[in-house]
Motif scaffolding. Structure first.
Motif, PDB file in Angstrom:
ATOM      1  N   PHE A 188       0.920  -1.190   0.067  1.00 18.15           N
ATOM      2  CA  PHE A 188      -0.041  -0.176  -0.048  1.00 18.15           C
ATOM      3  C   PHE A 188       0.785   1.328   0.050  1.00 18.15           C
ATOM      4  O   PHE A 188       1.446   1.627   0.897  1.00 18.15           O
ATOM      5  CB  PHE A 188      -0.851   0.262   1.249  1.00 18.15           C
ATOM      6  N   ASP A 189       0.991   1.706  -1.194  1.00 17.99           N
ATOM      7  CA  ASP A 189       1.974   3.014  -1.318  1.00 17.99           C
ATOM      8  C   ASP A 189       1.398   4.042  -1.744  1.00 17.99           C
ATOM      9  O   ASP A 189       1.858   5.147  -2.052  1.00 17.99           O
ATOM     10  CB  ASP A 189       3.104   2.594  -2.391  1.00 17.99           C
ATOM     11  N   VAL A 190       0.060   4.232  -1.710  1.00 19.47           N
ATOM     12  CA  VAL A 190      -0.648   5.248  -2.538  1.00 19.47           C
ATOM     13  C   VAL A 190       0.012   6.855  -1.944  1.00 19.47           C
ATOM     14  O   VAL A 190      -0.357   7.940  -2.519  1.00 19.47           O
ATOM     15  CB  VAL A 190      -2.114   5.291  -2.115  1.00 19.47           C
ATOM     16  N   TYR A 191       0.116   6.697  -0.709  1.00 25.05           N
ATOM     17  CA  TYR A 191       0.301   7.827   0.206  1.00 25.05           C
ATOM     18  C   TYR A 191       1.827   8.310   0.097  1.00 25.05           C
ATOM     19  O   TYR A 191       2.218   9.433   0.878  1.00 25.05           O
ATOM     20  CB  TYR A 191      -0.300   7.868   1.570  1.00 25.05           C
ATOM     21  N   LYS A 192       2.849   7.455  -0.563  1.00 25.88           N
ATOM     22  CA  LYS A 192       4.205   7.608  -0.477  1.00 25.88           C
ATOM     23  C   LYS A 192       4.562   8.540  -1.724  1.00 25.88           C
ATOM     24  O   LYS A 192       3.895   8.694  -2.520  1.00 25.88           O
ATOM     25  CB  LYS A 192       4.771   6.716  -0.305  1.00 25.88           C
ATOM     26  N   ASP A 193       5.844   9.180  -1.514  1.00 22.59           N
ATOM     27  CA  ASP A 193       6.360  10.071  -2.281  1.00 22.59           C
ATOM     28  C   ASP A 193       5.416  11.277  -3.090  1.00 22.59           C
ATOM     29  O   ASP A 193       4.997  11.277  -4.269  1.00 22.59           O
ATOM     30  CB  ASP A 193       6.533   9.099  -3.635  1.00 22.59           C
ATOM     31  N   ASN A 194       4.840  11.841  -2.178  1.00 24.80           N
ATOM     32  CA  ASN A 194       4.284  13.197  -2.345  1.00 24.80           C
ATOM     33  C   ASN A 194       2.901  12.797  -3.334  1.00 24.80           C
ATOM     34  O   ASN A 194       2.568  13.574  -4.355  1.00 24.80           O
ATOM     35  CB  ASN A 194       4.897  14.444  -2.947  1.00 24.80           C
ATOM     36  N   GLY A 195       2.178  11.697  -2.917  1.00 27.32           N
ATOM     37  CA  GLY A 195       0.901  11.588  -3.603  1.00 27.32           C
ATOM     38  C   GLY A 195       1.245  10.763  -4.858  1.00 27.32           C
ATOM     39  O   GLY A 195       0.409  10.148  -5.330  1.00 27.32           O
ATOM     40  N   SER A 199       2.283   7.560  -6.794  1.00 27.85           N
ATOM     41  CA  SER A 199       2.199   5.900  -6.380  1.00 27.85           C
ATOM     42  C   SER A 199       3.672   5.549  -6.413  1.00 27.85           C
ATOM     43  O   SER A 199       4.294   5.769  -7.378  1.00 27.85           O
ATOM     44  CB  SER A 199       1.161   5.265  -7.250  1.00 27.85           C
ATOM     45  N   ALA A 200       4.168   4.751  -5.520  1.00 27.85           N
ATOM     46  CA  ALA A 200       5.085   4.188  -5.456  1.00 27.85           C
ATOM     47  C   ALA A 200       5.395   2.719  -6.301  1.00 27.85           C
ATOM     48  O   ALA A 200       6.273   2.136  -6.422  1.00 27.85           O
ATOM     49  CB  ALA A 200       5.678   3.645  -4.234  1.00 27.85           C
ATOM     50  N   LYS A 201       3.960   2.348  -6.936  1.00 20.79           N
ATOM     51  CA  LYS A 201       4.042   1.068  -7.575  1.00 20.79           C
ATOM     52  C   LYS A 201       5.074   1.264  -8.905  1.00 20.79           C
ATOM     53  O   LYS A 201       5.186   0.157  -9.368  1.00 20.79           O
ATOM     54  CB  LYS A 201       2.632   0.954  -8.202  1.00 20.79           C
ATOM     55  N   ASP A 202       5.412   2.380  -9.135  1.00 14.84           N
ATOM     56  CA  ASP A 202       6.404   2.438 -10.308  1.00 14.84           C
ATOM     57  C   ASP A 202       7.894   2.135  -9.801  1.00 14.84           C
ATOM     58  O   ASP A 202       8.756   2.046 -10.567  1.00 14.84           O
ATOM     59  CB  ASP A 202       6.543   3.665 -11.074  1.00 14.84           C
ATOM     60  N   GLY A 203       7.904   1.665  -8.635  1.00 16.08           N
ATOM     61  CA  GLY A 203       9.300   1.500  -7.995  1.00 16.08           C
ATOM     62  C   GLY A 203      10.230   2.499  -7.596  1.00 16.08           C
ATOM     63  O   GLY A 203      11.326   2.497  -7.031  1.00 16.08           O
ATOM     64  N   LYS A 204       9.739   4.109  -7.666  1.00 13.64           N
ATOM     65  CA  LYS A 204      10.623   4.959  -7.264  1.00 13.64           C
ATOM     66  C   LYS A 204      10.718   5.361  -5.888  1.00 13.64           C
ATOM     67  O   LYS A 204      11.808   5.806  -5.510  1.00 13.64           O
ATOM     68  CB  LYS A 204      10.023   6.076  -8.212  1.00 13.64           C
ATOM     69  N   ASN A 205       9.754   4.721  -5.166  1.00 14.49           N
ATOM     70  CA  ASN A 205       9.795   4.810  -3.568  1.00 14.49           C
ATOM     71  C   ASN A 205       9.449   3.393  -3.104  1.00 14.49           C
ATOM     72  O   ASN A 205       8.506   3.014  -3.023  1.00 14.49           O
ATOM     73  CB  ASN A 205       8.733   5.967  -3.121  1.00 14.49           C
ATOM     74  N   GLY A 206      10.566   2.934  -2.673  1.00 10.41           N
ATOM     75  CA  GLY A 206      10.091   1.451  -2.078  1.00 10.41           C
ATOM     76  C   GLY A 206      10.451   0.493  -3.463  1.00 10.41           C
ATOM     77  O   GLY A 206      10.612   0.952  -4.508  1.00 10.41           O
TER      78      GLY A 206
END
Ligand code: BES
Ligand code: MN
Ligand code: ZN
Length: 513
Positions: free
Chosen positions: A144-151, A153-160
Motif C-alpha cells: 500500500f504505497d498510495v500516500y508515499k512520494d508526495n502522492g 504512487s510508489a508502484k512504479d518502484g521510485k519509492n520502495g
C-alpha cells in the motif's frame, strides 16, 4: 496486482528474474539437514543432486518463513533461485500442507518485491494446492504505497520496491478444469481481499462513511450487484437510532449500505453484516493517546463483507448473499451522543449508552435487525468489536460466537479450511444481567471481564427470532501492527474475507445445515 499464469515450461529455459523452490525440514529418515521439495528437480539436477547440501551450507533449515537466495546454476535463463521454507516434510505421499504452501508463496512473493517475473516451482499435489499458491502470491505481493512520494504512487518502484509484477506457476495442469477454476477462484478472492486491505489502510480523512458508500456503489454497479444506500435522512426516517447515535458527533454523516447479490439458482440466502466505523476515537468516552492511532481499521468488518459479496458475485456462487455495511465515524463534539443518552434502536428497543466507545454493537444492532427482516437462512456479522477479544485470543486469531453450536462449528471449520486462525467462544447467559439498565431496555456495556462475550450477548438481542447467527470478533487479526509474515502484510490484513467466501460457498452447496 501481480499477473498470474499456469505454465508447463521447463525450468532451465524460463526467462524470469527468479525461480522459487520449496525446502522442507529434514524428516526422521534424514534428520537435521534441509530437504529439497518436489518441483525443484531440474535445479537439483543442475547441482548434480547436491542442492540440499548447498542450501544447508547457506544456513537453510526449511523452517516456515525462511528465505535463502542463491545464484541459479549455469545454463539457466533465470539468474536467481529463491528457496522458501515449507516447515515439516509431509508424511509419504500426503502432499504438503496447503496453508504451508500458501504462506511460502506469500513469503517468496514479498522477498521478490522489485522483480518483474518469478517462476514458482513449488510442490503441488492437486488443484487446491495450485489455488493456495496463487492466493499466497497475490496476497503476499500486496503493498500500500498510495500516500508515499508526495502522492505519486510508489508502484512504479521510485519509492520502495514495486510488488512482483508477474508470476508463473509450474507443476500444475494448465488445461485441467479443476486447476483453472482453482486459480480463477484464488484470483477473484485475492483481488477483492486486497481491495479490502486498501480500504482499511486508507486514512480516515479520505475514507469517511460517504466515501466508503460511494466505493461500494461503484463496485456493485460493475459486478451486477443491487445496491441501496441509506443516508442520514433515510436513516432518520427509518428510525435507525443506533447508527445515527454513533454518527451524531461527526461532521461526516453515517450510512447503511445494502448490497444484494442474487443467483437465479440460489436455494439459500446468506446475510453478512459488517461493522464499518471509519474512525473510532471513542467519542465522548474518548480513547487515550496510544489507543487511537490504528482506529482507521475499525471498518475492517464492513470491508470484509464488501469484499466477500463482490467475490461471491465474481465467482457466480449459486446462493443469494446480502451484505450490510454499517458505516459511521465515532467522534466527540457538541452534537455527539453522551454517556447517559438513551437511543431508540431500529428494532424498537431502547439502549442506554454508558460508554460511547462501545459503538460497534450499536451500529451492528441496527444492521442485524435490518438483515433479519428479510428472514435469511443465516446471518454472519464481522467486527473489530472488543479489545477483550484481543486479550483472549491474541492478534492472529478471531473469536466466533453464535446462537447455534452447529453453525458456530461450521463457520469455524470454514475458517480453518481457508487458513484463517479462529476459535469458538461461548455466550454465557449469566453475563446478560450486567447489561441491565435502570432507564432503558439494555445498556451498551456490562461486566468488564469477558467483554468480548458481553458484546456478543448484546448483538444476540438484535437478531430476529429463529434466525441462525454467528458473530466474528476480528479485533485481533484485522490489523497487523507488527512486521509482515507469511502472506500477511503490515497494516490491514483482510481478515475474515476468505472465511466469508467459504461460508457462502458452503451455503450454495447446501452444506451449512
Ligand atoms: N473498536 C474498538 C475495539 C478494538 C480495540 C478494535 C482494539 C481493535 C483494536 C471498540 O469500539 C471498543 O472501543 N471497544 C471497547 C468496548 C468497551 C468500552 C466496552 C473496548 O474493547 O475497550
Ligand atoms: Mn470503540
Ligand atoms: Zn470500535
Amino acid at each position: 496486482m501481480t499477473a498470474l499464469t499456469l505454465s508447463t515450461a521447463a525450468v532451465p529455459g524460463l526467462r524470469a528474474d527468479a525461480i522459487v523452490i520449496g525446502v522442507a525440514k529434514g524428516s526422521a529418515s534424514k534428520p537435521g539437514g534441509p530437504v529439497v521439495a518436489p518441483g525443484a528437480e531440474a535445479v537439483d539436477q543442475a547441482y548434480d543432486g547436491g542442492l540440499a547440501g548447498v542450501l544447508e551450507t547457506l544456513g537453510a533449515s526449511g523452517a516456515e518463513g525462511e528465505v535463502t537466495k542463491l545464484p541459479a546454476p549455469a545454463g539457466f535463463k533465470a539468474p536467481l533461485v529463491v528457496a522458501v521454507g515449507l516447515g515439516a516434510q509431509p508424511e509419504k505421499d500426503s502432499g504438503y500442507d496447503t496453508e504451508a504452501l500458501r504462506k511460502a508463496a506469500g513469503v517468496a512473493a514479498r522477498a521478490l518485491a522489485g522483480s518483474k517475473k518469478a517462476v514458482f516451482a513449488l510442490p503441488l499435489t492437486d488443484a487446491a494446492d495450485a489455488g493456495a499458491v496463487a492466493e499466497g502470491v497475490l496476497l503476499g505481493a500486496y503493498s500500500f504505497d498510495v500516500y508515499k512520494d508526495n502522492g505519486k504512487s510508489a508502484k512504479d518502484g521510485k519509492n520502495g520496491k514495486a510488488p512482483l509484477a508477474e508470476a508463473a506457476l509450474l507443476g500444475g495442469k494448465p488445461r485441467d478444469k479443476a486447476y483453472k477454476a482453482a486459480v480463477e477462484r484464488a484470483t477473484a478472492v485475492a483481488e477483492e481481499l486486497n481491495r479490502a486491505r486498501d480500504l482499511i489502510n486508507t486514512p480516515p480523512n479520505d475514507l469517511n462513511p460517504e466515501a466508503f458508500a460511494a466505493i461500494a456503489q461503484a463496485a456493485a454497479k460493475e459486478h451486477g450487484i443491487k445496491v441501496q444506500v441509506l443516508d442520514e435522512k433515510a436513516l432518520t426516517k427509518g428510525g435507525y437510532g443506533g447508527i445515527l447515535g454513533v454518527g451524531a458527533g461527526s461532521a461526516s454523516g453515517p450510512r447503511l449500505v445494502k448490497l444484494s447479490y442474487t443467483s437465479s439458482k440460489a436455494k439459500k440466502h446468506l446475510a453478512l453484516v459488517g461493522k464499518g466505523i471509519t474512525y473510532d476515537s471513542g467519542g465522548i468516552s474518548l480513547k487515550p493517546a496510544g489507543h487511537n492511532e490504528t482506529m482507521k481499521c475499525d471498518m475492517s468488518g464492513a470491508a470484509a463483507v464488501f469484499a466477500a459479496v463482490v467475490a461471491a458475485a465474481r465467482l457466480g456462487l449459486e446462493v443469494n448473499v446480502t451484505g450490510w455495511l454499517a458505516l459511521a465515524e465515532n467522534m466527540p463534539s457538541g452534537s455527539a451522543t453522551r454517556p447517559g443518552d438513551v437511543l431508540r434502536m431500529y428494532s424498537g428497543k431502547t439502549v442506554e449508552v454508558l460508554n460511547t466507545d462501545a459503538e460497534g454493537r450499536l451500529v451492528l444492532a441496527d444492521a442485524l435487525w435490518a438483515a433479519s427482516a428479510e428472514k435469511p437462512d443465516a446471518i454472519v456479522d464481522v467486527a473489530t468489536l472488543t479489545g477483550a477479544m484481543m486479550l483472549a485470543l491474541g492478534s492472529r486469531t478471531f473469536g466466533i460466537m453464535a446462537n447455534d453450536d452447529a453453525f458456530r462449528s461450521a463457520v469455524h471449520e470454514a475458517a480453518e479450511e481457508v487458513g484463517e486462525p479462529a476459535w469458538p467462544m461461548p455466550l454465557p447467559e449469566h453475563l446478560r444481567k450486567g447489561m441491565d439498565s435502570a432507564t432503558a431496555d439494555i445498556a451498551n456495556m456490562g461486566e468488564r471481564m469477558g467483554g468480548g462475550l458481553v458484546a456478543g450477548l448484546f448483538l444476540r438481542e438484535f437478531v430476529g427470532e429463529g434466525i441462525t447467527w454467528a458473530h466474528l470478533d476480528i479485533a485481533g487479526p484485522a490489523f497487523n501492527e507488527g512486521g509482515p509474515f507469511g502472506y500477511t502484510p503490515k497494516g490491514g490484513t483482510g481478515s475474515a474475507v476468505r472465511t466469508l467466501v467459504r461460508v457462502a460457498e458452503l451455503a450454495a452447496a447446501g452444506d451449512l445445515g
